[in-house]
Design a protein around this motif. Sequence first.
Motif, PDB file in Angstrom:
ATOM      1  N   GLY A  20       6.184   6.337  -5.406  1.00 24.47           N
ATOM      2  CA  GLY A  20       4.960   6.472  -5.227  1.00 24.47           C
ATOM      3  C   GLY A  20       4.390   6.170  -3.698  1.00 24.47           C
ATOM      4  N   MET A  21       5.401   6.617  -2.769  1.00 21.87           N
ATOM      5  CA  MET A  21       5.482   6.521  -1.435  1.00 21.87           C
ATOM      6  C   MET A  21       4.154   7.500  -0.765  1.00 21.87           C
ATOM      7  N   THR A  22       3.272   6.976   0.155  1.00 23.55           N
ATOM      8  CA  THR A  22       2.410   7.730   0.505  1.00 23.55           C
ATOM      9  C   THR A  22       2.387   7.987   2.075  1.00 23.55           C
ATOM     10  N   SER A  23       3.052   7.162   2.729  1.00 26.43           N
ATOM     11  CA  SER A  23       3.530   6.989   4.212  1.00 26.43           C
ATOM     12  C   SER A  23       4.793   6.320   4.240  1.00 26.43           C
ATOM     13  N   LYS A  70      -1.663   8.893  10.241  1.00 21.88           N
ATOM     14  CA  LYS A  70      -2.322   9.916   9.258  1.00 21.88           C
ATOM     15  C   LYS A  70      -3.099  10.750  10.108  1.00 21.88           C
ATOM     16  N   LYS A 112       9.670   8.433  -2.819  1.00 24.37           N
ATOM     17  CA  LYS A 112       8.488   9.541  -3.495  1.00 24.37           C
ATOM     18  C   LYS A 112       8.281   9.244  -4.770  1.00 24.37           C
ATOM     19  N   ASP A 132       3.561  16.638   4.791  1.00 20.77           N
ATOM     20  CA  ASP A 132       2.194  16.071   4.805  1.00 20.77           C
ATOM     21  C   ASP A 132       2.451  14.387   4.712  1.00 20.77           C
ATOM     22  N   LEU A 133       3.568  13.942   5.132  1.00 19.13           N
ATOM     23  CA  LEU A 133       3.704  12.567   4.990  1.00 19.13           C
ATOM     24  C   LEU A 133       3.665  11.819   6.280  1.00 19.13           C
ATOM     25  N   GLU A 141       0.828  -1.156   0.107  1.00 18.59           N
ATOM     26  CA  GLU A 141      -0.113  -0.121   0.016  1.00 18.59           C
ATOM     27  C   GLU A 141       0.837   1.416  -0.049  1.00 18.59           C
ATOM     28  N   ASN A 142       1.917   1.290  -0.558  1.00 20.06           N
ATOM     29  CA  ASN A 142       2.773   2.437  -0.828  1.00 20.06           C
ATOM     30  C   ASN A 142       3.459   2.837   0.378  1.00 20.06           C
TER      31      ASN A 142
END
Length: 526
Positions: A221-224, A519, A218, A278-279, A192-193
Amino acid sequence: MKKKIFLSTLTIILLAVAIFYPKISASVDDLYLKIAVMNDIISIINESYVEEVDWAKTMEGAYRGMLEELDPHSVYINKDKLKTVKEEFQGNFQGIGIEFDIIDGYITVISPIVGTPSERVGLQSGDKFLKINGESAYKITQEETFKKLRGPKGTTVTLTVKRVGEEEPFEVEIIRDDIPIYSVLAHFIVEENVGYVLVNRFSQKTAEEFSDALHDLKGQGMTSLIIDLRYNGGGYMNEAVEMLDHFLNAGDMIVYTKGRLPNANEDFYATGKGEFKDLPVVVMINRGSASASEIVSGALQDLDRGMIVGETSFGKGLVQRQWPLKDGSAVRVTVARYYTPSGRLIQRPYDNGLQDYYESIVLADETDSTVLDTTDKPVYKTKAGRTVFGGGGITPDVLVKRHLNLSKPTVKVFQHSDRLFFKFAQELSKEYPNAPADAENFIFNEDLPEDYLEEFLSFVGDKVESLTLEDLQKDKDYVEMQLKSEMAKMWWGNNAFYKARLLADNQFEAALEHIPDAKALPGLKP
């Protein structure tokens, strides 16, 4: 005669200080008396001791003893050791890969360096080396330690180890290897990225390596993000500050230091130039996480910017400043204590001596992995009002102990000098005509050949006579992790190796589970 002239000169200087600074005259008088006593002791030994005195060795012992009385982290560094220290943080060397101290006359493991021979054979924080290659290691000096433990890649050293909680010492043979000069050992994307970055120390280029890793992730596609600081013993404070600057807003306090003298008092703030404010971030720590690792985890926790998962960290919150000495050696003296943004002092108490200081962290929280005793811990508040705890080290938001619970025969396989997992992985890889097409799928989804445990038991043979198929079946997840990581390294390199090391890692699984909490933290600026 030269010693007496030196001491007389020092006395004149101290008396001059006392004249011009009468407020400290009492302490100067006391210091003068102590110097006079030291001068008498030196004279008596020099004139009357039964043998010729090795003054270099004797005085070095005096220097070390004096600094040990101050705190656990003020140290004298002889010329040879100073060279080694520089190598560890700037260059390359070959050895077994441990951070250690001499405690009660024995080499004591502070933490094994991730990815090195010491970690591969299972050395743990608190292990004491009773013998090196069959010779007593009692009262060994740091200089002698480096000479005995370092050496060319591929050569071996046999250690007799005493472990806290075990009655009998045991032997382990370690094959020396390159000790990695990179502090960011791995970075990759998991499910999940989620980005994962493993940082094993804070050396001169850690912030640069970490920045490169973030930007690479990044692009994937890293989202966390999960930052793994387990067994990271620290290093340069400024590298931790620069690392944190990627995630914080302008003006956020990162850490501050307080000392006796004004020039030791410093405040460090974020610049706001970071690209990853925002990560969502989760940080993994354990009892081997110290110093700069605690600056990172403490600041992210206090600023409600990251979730901390794992075990209470080591608790090393003393700031040292290093001075070069005339003979090429150096002295590193604690000049300040450092505090997290909420005001928590990270340093653990050390009033009961060095042995208790190091062993207490190993024995802490042994009774229950899910309940944290905060009875005696002072309470602090984060920027958004969440409760966090002081009293030494960083107390995680989510307490999760690492579960292995291996049978003793499996541990013997792991510690065996022949690197049985590595050798069998090479044999097992022959059953694959070609490397699997996808590393991720192989590591997390594919099963190893159906009868691999029976084959492994046969392969080990008489090397670990007490090993049974029942042992291997009980420890199947661990055995699979070891074999898959070795095979992944053969086929895809270090990133795949460390990705496979996360198999059956309950602390990592907990970090993944708590990304939604990261998050939701109030410090995150979407």
